[in-house]
Design an enzyme around this catalytic site. Structure first.
Site, PDB file in Angstrom:
ATOM      1  N   PHE A  27       0.864  -1.182   0.000  1.00 46.04           N
ATOM      2  CA  PHE A  27       0.000   0.000   0.000  1.00 46.04           C
ATOM      3  C   PHE A  27       0.901   1.233   0.000  1.00 46.04           C
ATOM      4  O   PHE A  27       1.412   1.650   1.031  1.00 46.04           O
ATOM      5  CB  PHE A  27      -0.903  -0.004   1.235  1.00 46.04           C
ATOM      6  CG  PHE A  27      -2.136   0.846   1.114  1.00 46.04           C
ATOM      7  CD1 PHE A  27      -3.314   0.322   0.609  1.00 46.04           C
ATOM      8  CD2 PHE A  27      -2.127   2.179   1.511  1.00 46.04           C
ATOM      9  CE1 PHE A  27      -4.456   1.102   0.503  1.00 46.04           C
ATOM     10  CE2 PHE A  27      -3.258   2.968   1.406  1.00 46.04           C
ATOM     11  CZ  PHE A  27      -4.428   2.428   0.904  1.00 46.04           C
ATOM     12  N   ASP A  80      -1.170   6.558   6.666  1.00 44.20           N
ATOM     13  CA  ASP A  80      -1.201   5.290   7.388  1.00 44.20           C
ATOM     14  C   ASP A  80       0.170   4.894   7.921  1.00 44.20           C
ATOM     15  O   ASP A  80       1.179   5.009   7.231  1.00 44.20           O
ATOM     16  CB  ASP A  80      -1.731   4.214   6.441  1.00 44.20           C
ATOM     17  CG  ASP A  80      -1.921   2.873   7.111  1.00 44.20           C
ATOM     18  OD1 ASP A  80      -2.037   2.837   8.344  1.00 44.20           O
ATOM     19  OD2 ASP A  80      -1.964   1.875   6.385  1.00 44.20           O
ATOM     20  N   ASN A 129      -3.853  12.261  -3.844  1.00 46.63           N
ATOM     21  CA  ASN A 129      -2.861  11.231  -3.529  1.00 46.63           C
ATOM     22  C   ASN A 129      -2.771  10.228  -4.671  1.00 46.63           C
ATOM     23  O   ASN A 129      -3.794   9.858  -5.261  1.00 46.63           O
ATOM     24  CB  ASN A 129      -3.234  10.480  -2.249  1.00 46.63           C
ATOM     25  CG  ASN A 129      -3.161  11.342  -1.008  1.00 46.63           C
ATOM     26  OD1 ASN A 129      -2.086  11.715  -0.550  1.00 46.63           O
ATOM     27  ND2 ASN A 129      -4.319  11.678  -0.455  1.00 46.63           N
ATOM     28  N   PHE A 329     -11.146   7.944  -0.607  1.00 47.42           N
ATOM     29  CA  PHE A 329     -10.571   6.766   0.046  1.00 47.42           C
ATOM     30  C   PHE A 329     -10.248   5.665  -0.955  1.00 47.42           C
ATOM     31  O   PHE A 329     -11.133   5.207  -1.686  1.00 47.42           O
ATOM     32  CB  PHE A 329     -11.549   6.228   1.096  1.00 47.42           C
ATOM     33  CG  PHE A 329     -11.665   7.093   2.319  1.00 47.42           C
ATOM     34  CD1 PHE A 329     -11.071   6.706   3.511  1.00 47.42           C
ATOM     35  CD2 PHE A 329     -12.360   8.290   2.276  1.00 47.42           C
ATOM     36  CE1 PHE A 329     -11.170   7.506   4.646  1.00 47.42           C
ATOM     37  CE2 PHE A 329     -12.466   9.101   3.401  1.00 47.42           C
ATOM     38  CZ  PHE A 329     -11.869   8.702   4.589  1.00 47.42           C
TER      39      PHE A 329
END
EC number: 5.4.99.27
Length: 349
Positions: A27, A80, A129, A329
């Site tokens: 990720f 994250d 992003n 998201f």
């Protein structure tokens, strides 16, 4: 309230299972501010590559290195801990020589570049992003492939991800307890998390109910339509329905749903009546948002991942690449592809 795992899928419930985030390297998030450092000013923008560190922890370490107060280090968004992320931090160091940030050392972090900047980097002040996501142990390659092609054409619901609501929905439960008790909450972090979870859940519910309609992307009288790629919106009139529908079809305009709060929701007539009915039973959460003076806003109902591409490493592993605007998201994209196993609610975006 509709449970998160029961929210309507745009492309139907996935048939394939799969593993999300088997490793942090599965990720990758690269922050896109949408602007370059000024090259001068009292602030220093620092681009950092990190793995295994949350944003606040790195910001505090940077402040300590620079011998400034932690509040003098800001960032555009949380990233994250359990992922590989590139993001910018901003430190206020006026009247000083340019610090040598190549000497900043923190396990799991690497300074990639830094430069002077005129303005503080504020929360939310980013364009978007870029994501690289690797899904493993896919049980039905053909189903995922079909869904990827559908997403490229029709997008995904612009849901707030499960991580917005906390592990086990703890943030939403906190908001519900607060709403029902009426007792003051003095912890600023809890207030922020709980109010955000409440508004996000109400938005998700409206979108989920609208997606059940066959013509969910059909413009109705009073819809608030957002200009694609921008935050501004306008209310459509009966005379504008046909022209507006064509622009929605071409992705020039986006149908929005309300982020409830105090003040005018923005939609009118038929659209407003639908939104009010969709969350009519959630009176406690609505009252909480009004009581705490959270200003109502709008958010696009659908999300179209940009620069979407994918590469199958083998029949059970696929690498996805796409860009999303700020506030969207990646897990809402993944949700339309597979029934996930692995670390899901802990992904901060």
């Amino acid at each position: 309230m509709i449970a998160f795992d029961q929210l309507t899928w745009l492309h139907g419930k996935p048939q394939s299972s799969g593993l999300l985030k088997a490793n942090p390297e599965d990720f990758l998030v690269v922050e896109d501010l949408g602007f370059a450092p000024d090259g001068e000013g009292e602030h220093v923008l620092v681009r950092i590559l990190k793995n295994g560190c949350n944003t606040r922890f790195v910001a505090d370490a940077l402040a300590k290195f620079l011998k400034i107060h932690a509040r003098e280090v800001s960032f555009a968004g949380q990233k994250d801990k359990h992922a590989v992320t590139e993001q910018w931090l901003c430190a206020r160091v006026p009247g000083k020589e340019m610090p040598d940030l190549s000497k900043f050392q923190l396990e799991g972090c690497q300074v990639l570049e830094y430069a002077r900047h005129k303005r503080k980097l504020r929360l939310g002040a980013l364009k978007g992003n870029q994501f690289t996501v690797i899904l493993r142990e896919i049980s039905d390659r053909q189903d995922v492939e079909t869904r990827l092609q559908a997403i490229a054409e029709r997008g995904v619901p612009n849901y707030f991800g499960a991580q917005r609501f906390g592990i086990g929905g703890s943030n939403l439960q906190g908001a519900l307890r607060w709403a029902e008790s009426g007792a003051p909450v003095r912890d600023r972090n809890k207030r922020s998390f709980w109010l955000s979870a409440a508004r996000s859940a109400l938005f998700n519910q409206q979108v989920s109910i609208r997606l059940k309609k066959t013509e969910f992307n059909q413009v109705v009288d009073g819809d608030a339509l957002q200009l694609a790629g921008r935050g501004s919106w306008f209310v459509v009139t009966p005379e504008e329905l046909e022209v507006s529908q064509a622009r929605v079809h071409n992705r020039e305009l986006m149908i929005t749903a309300t982020l409830p709060g105090s003040g005018d929701w923005g939609s009118q007539r038929d659209a407003l009546a639908f939104e009010q009915a969709a969350i009519a039973e959630e009176t406690a959460l609505q009252a909480l948002l009004v009581r705490e003076k959270v200003e109502a806003a709008r958010r696009a109902m659908l999300l179209y991942p940009q620069q979407l591409s994918w590469n199958w490493w083998d029949d059970v592993t696929v690498e996805l690449r796409f860009w999303l605007p700020a506030g969207s998201f990646a897990t809402s994209v993944v949700r339309e592809l597979i029934n996930t196993t692995g670390d899901y609610a802990n992904i901060a975006e």
